[in-house]
Design an enzyme around this catalytic site. Sequence first.
Site, PDB file in Angstrom:
ATOM      1  N   SER A  60       0.795  -1.238   0.000  1.00 17.56           N
ATOM      2  CA  SER A  60       0.000   0.000   0.000  1.00 17.56           C
ATOM      3  C   SER A  60       0.823   1.280   0.000  1.00 17.56           C
ATOM      4  CB  SER A  60      -0.965   0.003   1.193  1.00 17.56           C
ATOM      5  OG  SER A  60      -2.047  -0.866   0.952  1.00 17.56           O
ATOM      6  N   LYS A  63      -0.006   3.658  -2.774  1.00 17.02           N
ATOM      7  CA  LYS A  63      -1.051   4.692  -2.710  1.00 17.02           C
ATOM      8  C   LYS A  63      -0.476   6.096  -2.563  1.00 17.02           C
ATOM      9  CE  LYS A  63      -4.662   1.614  -0.910  1.00 17.02           C
ATOM     10  NZ  LYS A  63      -3.961   0.369  -0.570  1.00 17.02           N
ATOM     11  N   SER A 122      -6.065   3.413   4.022  1.00 18.03           N
ATOM     12  CA  SER A 122      -5.408   2.612   2.981  1.00 18.03           C
ATOM     13  C   SER A 122      -6.444   1.845   2.165  1.00 18.03           C
ATOM     14  CB  SER A 122      -4.403   1.636   3.606  1.00 18.03           C
ATOM     15  OG  SER A 122      -3.468   1.211   2.655  1.00 18.03           O
ATOM     16  N   LYS A 224       3.304   6.606   4.830  1.00 16.50           N
ATOM     17  CA  LYS A 224       2.397   5.519   4.449  1.00 16.50           C
ATOM     18  C   LYS A 224       2.942   4.175   4.883  1.00 16.50           C
ATOM     19  CE  LYS A 224      -1.370   4.163   2.443  1.00 16.50           C
ATOM     20  NZ  LYS A 224      -1.413   3.042   3.435  1.00 16.50           N
TER      21      LYS A 224
END
Length: 420
Positions: A60, A63, A122, A224
């Site tokens: 993720s 992203k 997420s 993140k």
Amino acid sequence: MKILTSFITLMSLVCSTLVNAALLDINPLSVEAEAWTILDTQTGQTIAEYNSHAQRAPASMTKMMVAYIALKELKAGHLTKEEIITATPVVKMVQWDESQMYLKQGEQISIDQLLAGLIVMSANDAAVTLAERISGNVPAFVARMNQEAQALGMKDTHFANPPGVTMPDHFSSAHDMALLGQAVTMQTPEYLHYSVLPSFSYNQHFHHATNLVLKSDPSVDGLKTGFTKAAGYNLALTAHRPSGLIESPDRRLIVVVMGAKSGVKRAEIAHKLLNLGYAYTRDEIVIKDKQLIAELPVIKSTLKMFKVEAKKPQIVTTSLYNDPTPIDLMAFDVVNSRVMKSDANGLLTVIHPLVTTQTHLNVELNETSLTAPLEKIIHLAKVNVYQNNILIQSFDIEDEVHIEQASWFERLLEWFKTLF
């Protein structure tokens, strides 16, 4: 030709690396992760790294690219945070076991909520919904992701989907994720308003931020997390702390950890690396704004010498670690942010950061003289920064040169002067 700063000694800080090489020597066996890097965003210099170019599943952390593109679209006026869009069948791409906001086809949601869901929760359905809104369809958006990656110099990266679902042709590296983090924080800093949030809820779905360092360090504001079985536990971590420089008061470092064994472990490792980077390196101004670098003789003009000047202050990251022993991250004192080392008797001693030392500059001129008339941008010089006689950074000095040619009468006068 006169070089005014060919060898300048400045009170500064020492490091002993090649350009873009690691400033700190950390024993990789003491870092419980498959790959990692520490990047200074102001200078673009790597402070320390291990396996940083190994292609791995980013999960993720992907992203960040989705958010980067979306925030660029907001900046360009192609989107607004208040815009309400209707979820399409694209949300059905998301499987039941994936992170999501649980969007339903036909449901209305704002761009602002999608960004929060993307970064904090997420949410994979937020990723594909934004992708479709921006590019019309997911494949077109994936192509945009790869274009942006190329533009940022992410040479170890290929994206195959917006959420970061594991696929054979979806990969990146710690180095590239750090480059992406640098672009996000410098070009689209609005991202940090979302990534610093401790939690986010949507339609009674409540989600705590999985970046555990947010709870313990107020200087941390992103970036993140990511996890899949193939990737392990990933984290892109960033913080902003005072630099001590008037020209750049905040100093931002980015740490990327890939392939840790747990969410707690990735947070622990990344935070240690972050604190180590702040404690044992520092940003230093080595060239001041408008500093005179050299003077070049000018031919066929009334202007005799052209001044080569720096157009902006130049900052380098330098090392404050002056011990031949590689750093053992496991022996890093988290409370005091100090490297500990065992002496001959097995007793731990503190390795304190250096305070000052000397650096020097060397100027390589690309031109020996300038001939009028001239009106173009010229790469005039390259300034190399050395510490302990080892090259640590280089800067190109360019200028838009406008030099008018002397009239025939002015040139005649100059000719007579040379005779006498």
